[in-house]
Design a protein around this motif. Structure first.
Motif, short mmCIF file in Angstrom:
data_model
loop_
_atom_site.label_atom_id
_atom_site.label_comp_id
_atom_site.label_asym_id
_atom_site.label_seq_id
_atom_site.Cartn_x
_atom_site.Cartn_y
_atom_site.Cartn_z
N GLY A 13 9.76 -3.64 45.95
CA GLY A 13 10.01 -2.43 46.40
C GLY A 13 10.96 -1.55 45.22
O GLY A 13 10.60 -0.44 44.95
N ALA A 14 11.89 -2.20 44.96
CA ALA A 14 13.01 -1.73 43.70
C ALA A 14 12.19 -1.46 42.47
O ALA A 14 12.51 -0.48 41.81
N VAL A 15 11.14 -2.39 42.28
CA VAL A 15 10.65 -2.37 41.11
C VAL A 15 9.47 -1.36 41.04
O VAL A 15 9.22 -0.39 40.05
N ALA A 16 8.81 -1.31 42.03
CA ALA A 16 7.49 -0.28 42.33
C ALA A 16 8.03 1.11 42.29
O ALA A 16 7.23 2.00 41.96
N THR A 17 9.09 1.39 43.23
CA THR A 17 9.58 2.75 43.52
C THR A 17 9.65 3.67 42.21
O THR A 17 9.08 4.68 42.20
N PRO A 18 10.43 3.27 41.34
CA PRO A 18 10.52 4.08 39.92
C PRO A 18 9.36 4.09 39.38
O PRO A 18 8.99 5.35 38.70
N VAL A 19 8.57 3.19 39.26
CA VAL A 19 7.35 3.40 38.54
C VAL A 19 6.29 4.24 39.26
O VAL A 19 5.59 5.22 38.54
N MET A 20 6.12 4.17 40.78
CA MET A 20 5.37 5.23 41.34
C MET A 20 5.77 6.25 41.15
O MET A 20 5.24 7.51 41.26
N PRO A 26 8.85 8.88 47.76
CA PRO A 26 8.77 9.79 46.54
C PRO A 26 7.40 10.45 46.19
O PRO A 26 7.16 11.26 45.54
N VAL A 27 6.34 9.62 46.38
CA VAL A 27 4.69 10.19 46.12
C VAL A 27 4.41 11.46 46.90
O VAL A 27 4.15 12.47 46.65
N THR A 28 4.87 11.12 48.23
CA THR A 28 4.56 12.37 49.26
C THR A 28 5.45 13.54 48.98
O THR A 28 4.95 14.61 48.97
N ILE A 29 6.59 13.40 48.59
CA ILE A 29 7.51 14.47 48.27
C ILE A 29 6.99 15.23 46.91
O ILE A 29 6.91 16.46 46.94
N SER A 30 6.58 14.27 46.13
CA SER A 30 5.85 15.12 44.60
C SER A 30 4.72 15.98 45.01
O SER A 30 4.38 16.79 44.58
N LEU A 31 3.87 15.23 46.02
CA LEU A 31 2.56 16.18 46.44
C LEU A 31 3.02 17.39 47.19
O LEU A 31 2.45 18.31 47.21
N ILE A 44 18.31 17.11 45.10
CA ILE A 44 17.64 16.88 43.81
C ILE A 44 16.70 17.53 43.36
O ILE A 44 16.62 18.22 42.38
N ALA A 45 15.71 18.13 44.38
CA ALA A 45 14.75 18.82 44.10
C ALA A 45 15.18 20.32 43.56
O ALA A 45 14.45 20.99 42.73
N ARG A 46 16.19 20.63 43.98
CA ARG A 46 16.59 22.03 43.57
C ARG A 46 17.24 22.13 42.27
O ARG A 46 17.60 23.07 41.74
N SER A 47 17.82 20.80 41.83
CA SER A 47 18.34 20.62 40.53
C SER A 47 17.61 20.04 39.33
O SER A 47 18.31 19.99 38.14
N VAL A 48 16.54 19.63 39.56
CA VAL A 48 15.72 19.18 38.67
C VAL A 48 14.51 20.03 38.29
O VAL A 48 13.87 20.50 39.18
N ALA A 49 13.81 19.65 37.10
CA ALA A 49 12.64 20.13 36.90
C ALA A 49 11.48 19.78 37.91
O ALA A 49 11.72 18.56 38.01
N ALA A 50 10.47 20.49 38.07
CA ALA A 50 9.28 20.03 38.99
C ALA A 50 8.63 19.03 38.29
O ALA A 50 8.21 18.17 38.74
N ALA A 51 8.75 18.69 36.90
CA ALA A 51 7.85 17.62 36.14
C ALA A 51 8.60 16.28 36.41
O ALA A 51 8.10 15.38 36.16
N GLU A 52 9.95 16.36 36.87
CA GLU A 52 10.61 15.18 36.88
C GLU A 52 10.92 14.68 38.40
O GLU A 52 11.91 14.16 38.57
N LEU A 53 10.63 15.71 39.49
CA LEU A 53 10.80 15.54 40.89
C LEU A 53 10.58 13.94 41.23
O LEU A 53 11.36 13.27 41.86
N VAL A 110 13.74 11.63 42.63
CA VAL A 110 13.69 11.19 43.97
C VAL A 110 13.61 9.80 43.93
O VAL A 110 13.97 9.06 45.02
N SER A 111 12.62 9.38 43.13
CA SER A 111 12.19 7.67 43.49
C SER A 111 13.38 6.92 43.15
O SER A 111 13.91 5.98 43.59
N PHE A 112 14.23 7.39 42.16
CA PHE A 112 15.26 6.83 42.06
C PHE A 112 16.68 6.91 42.85
O PHE A 112 17.31 5.76 43.43
N ASN A 113 16.52 7.85 43.58
CA ASN A 113 17.31 8.09 44.74
C ASN A 113 17.06 7.09 45.86
O ASN A 113 17.82 6.34 46.67
N GLN A 114 15.67 7.01 45.85
CA GLN A 114 15.15 5.90 46.67
C GLN A 114 15.52 4.24 46.36
O GLN A 114 15.99 3.61 47.28
#
Length: 470
Positions: free
Chosen positions: A57-64, A115-120, A383-392, A396-400
Motif C-alpha cells: 500500500g505504501a508503494v502503490a499509493t503515491p504511484v496511483m 486519493p484517486v477518488t479525491i482526484s476524480l 491540501i486541496a486548497r493549497s496545491v494546484a489541481a494538477a498535483e492534487l 493527497v496520496s502522500f498524505n495517505q
C-alpha cells in the motif's frame, strides 16, 4: 445526463468505491489468530498478512496518486479495483500461506483508492461541492472500519476466514459496477501530460518498503538486530536520495516543494502522529475486547462480537464529517484540525485510565471516531486548497502514505511494548496494556499541543499584519 442529476450519483459512487478500502482493511487484526491456526503458522508469521499489505500500500499509493493526476482516472480506478478483486479471491482460495500472502499483497492497492477518488471529485464535481466531497471521501476509511470490523467478526465467527475474504471480493465486484456506471468515461482533457517519474517511484517504493519492514518486523527481529538496523539505514539512504532527486526533477512523483506551504506541512505532520495514535487505540481496544477476564482487563468477547467494538468509531466519524461540512465555511480548516486532534487526545487519555469495562472501550472508540473524522476531513481539504489541481492526486496520496507510515509505527510500538510485558499465559499484562494506551495518549496530546501552538502563532501573525495595514 444533466450535470445536476449526475453530481449526486457520482459523489455516492466515489464514496462507495472508497468504502472498499475500509472493507478490505478490516480483514486484518481480527483474523490474525484465525490465519495462524488455519494456515498452521506462528502468530508472528501470520502478522505478515498485515506487514506485506501495508508495504504494498505504501508503494502503490503515491504511484496511483500521480497517475490520478493524468487523463485516465476512471481506467486507473477500475484497474486497481480489479487487482484488489483478484487478491481477495486468491486469499479466499489459498491452500498455503505463500499464495495467501500474494493475495494480501494485491489487496494493498486499496490504500491508493481514496486519493484517486479525491482526484476524480476535484475534476468532475461542481466547485461548490468539491470541499465537502473531499472531506467525506477522506473519512470514509475510518467510518468504514467501524462497519468492516463487525462484518468481519460476524462472518469469521459464523463461518471461517475464507468467507470473510469472499465477502470482500463480492463488495469489490459491486464497487466495480458502481464506478462503471457513475464515473464519467471520457478522459480528463484538462490533465497535464507529463512524463512519469519512474526513478522517483522506484526510490520511494524501496525506501518506504525498507522503512515499513524495519518498523513492522523490529519487535520480532529485535530493535538492535543487524536486520532491523540495516533496514533503517537502507531506508534513510534511499529516501534521502529520493528527496534530492525529486528536487532536481521537473515533474517528480511527489512535488516536495509544496511542503513550503505551512498548511500542507501541517496536514502531513499531523497525518503521521494521528495515524500512529489511531492504530494504537484500535489494536489495543480490539485486544482488550477479546482478552479473557482472568487477565484483569479483558472483556472476553468472542470474535463474533469483538468487531462490534469498532462500530462507535464509524458513528463518530460519520457525525464529525457532517459537522465539518457544515462548519468549514465558518471556521478555519486549521482550527477544525486542532479540534479533531484535541478530541483524539481526550479519547486517548480516557482509554489510558479506563479500559477494563466494555462501555469505556465503546466511549473511547466513539470519541476516536469524532476526532479522527474531523481531522481526516480537514487534512485533504487543507491540501486541496493549497496545491494546484494538477498535483492534487500526488499530494493527497502522500498524505495517505504518511498515515500508513504512522499506522505502522503505531503497530510496531504496540507490538514491542506488549512483547516486553507478557504474562506466563501468553497474554499481555495489565501494565503492558496501560503503557501502550499511555503512549498513544501522549502522542496525540503532543500533536494537539503542536497544532494549538501553530494556531496561536498564526493568529498573532495575522493580527500583526492587520495592525501594519491599519
Amino acid at each position: 445526463m444533466p450535470e445536476a442529476k449526475a453530481h449526486p450519483r457520482l459523489q455516492m459512487g466515489l464514496i462507495y468505491a472508497a468504502l472498499s478500502t475500509a472493507i478490505v482493511s478490516s480483514l486484518g487484526m481480527l483474523l490474525v489468530p484465525s490465519i495462524s491456526r488455519e494456515m498452521d503458522v506462528s502468530v508472528s508469521a501470520a502478522q505478515w498478512m498485515l506487514t506485506l499489505n501495508l508495504m504494498v500500500g505504501a508503494v502503490a499509493t503515491p504511484v496511483m496518486g500521480r497517475l490520478s493526476d493524468g487523463p485516465h482516472k476512471k481506467r486507473l480506478l477500475l484497474s486497481a479495483l480489479s487487482i484488489i478483486l483478484v487478491g481477495s479471491m486468491l486469499a479466499a482460495t489459498a491452500q498455503n500461506f505463500t499464495v495467501f500472502l500474494i493475495g494480501r499483497g494485491l489487496q494493498g492497492l486499496t490504500y491508493g483508492i481514496v486519493p484517486v477518488t479525491i482526484s476524480l471529485a476535484r475534476r468532475y464535481l461542481p466547485k461548490e461541492h468539491v470541499q465537502s466531497s473531499i472531506s467525506s471521501l477522506s473519512v470514509t476509511v475510518s467510518s468504514g472500519l467501524g462497519v468492516g470490523y463487525p462484518l468481519t467478526g460476524i462472518v469469521a465467527g459464523i463461518f471461517d476466514f475464507r468467507f470473510a475474504f469472499w465477502f470482500a471480493a463480492l463488495f469489490v465486484v459491486t464497487a466495480i459496477i458502481v464506478v462503471s456506471r457513475t464515473v464519467p468515461a471520457r478522459p480528463d482533457g484538462h490533465a497535464a501530460l507529463v512524463p512519469f517519474d519512474y526513478v522517483g517511484a522506484c526510490l520511494l517504493g524501496l525506501g518506504l518498503g525498507a522503512l515499513l519492514l524495519a518498523v513492522s518486523e523490529g519487535p520480532n527481529w529485535g530493535w538492535g538486530s543487524p536486520w532491523t538496523i540495516s533496514a533503517f539505514i537502507l531506508a534513510a539512504c534511499v529516501l534521502t536520495t529520493w528527496v534530492q532527486a525529486g528536487l532536481r526533477t521537473p515533474h517528480p512523483l511527489i512535488n516536495l516543494r509544496v511542503f513550503r506551504n505551512a498548511e500542507v506541512l501541517l496536514a502531513n505532520c499531523t497525518a503521521i502522529g494521528l495515524g500512529a495514535a489511531l492504530y494504537i487505540g484500535i489494536s489495543m481496544s480490539s485486544l482488550v475486547a477479546q482478552a479473557p477476564s482472568s487477565t484483569g482487563y479483558g472483556v472476553a468477547l468472542p470474535v463474533f462480537w469483538a468487531g462490534w467494538v469498532m462500530l462507535p468509531l464509524s458513528v463518530g466519524s460519520f457525525v464529525a464529517n457532517r459537522l465539518v461540512r457544515r462548519l468549514s465555511h465558518r471556521i478555519r480548516l486549521a482550527t477544525l484540525l486542532s479540534v479533531g486532534a484535541g478530541i483524539v487526545a481526550a479519547s486517548g487519555i480516557l482509554l489510558w485510565f479506563a479500559h477494563t469495562e466494555l462501555w469505556e472501550i465503546l466511549l473511547g472508540m466513539l470519541l476516536f471516531g469524532l476526532g479522527m473524522g474531523a481531522s481526516y476531513a480537514a487534512m485533504p481539504a487543507l491540501i486541496a486548497r493549497s496545491v494546484a489541481a494538477a498535483e492534487l492526486g500526488s499530494s493527497v496520496s502522500f498524505n495517505q502514505v504518511l498515515r500508513t507510515v504512522g499506522s505502522s509505527f503505531g503497530t510496531a510500538v504496540s507490538g514491542a511494548v506488549l512483547a516486553a510485558n507478557m504474562a506466563p499465559d501468553l497474554h499481555a499484562t495489565g501494565g503492558g496494556i496501560s503503557t501502550t494506551f499511555a503512549i498513544g495518549a501522549l502522542l496525540c496530546t503532543a500533536v494537539f499541543v503542536a497544532l494549538l501552538l501553530h494556531n496561536l502563532m498564526s493568529r498573532r501573525l495575522r493580527a500583526g499584519e492587520t495592525d501594519l495595514v491599519g
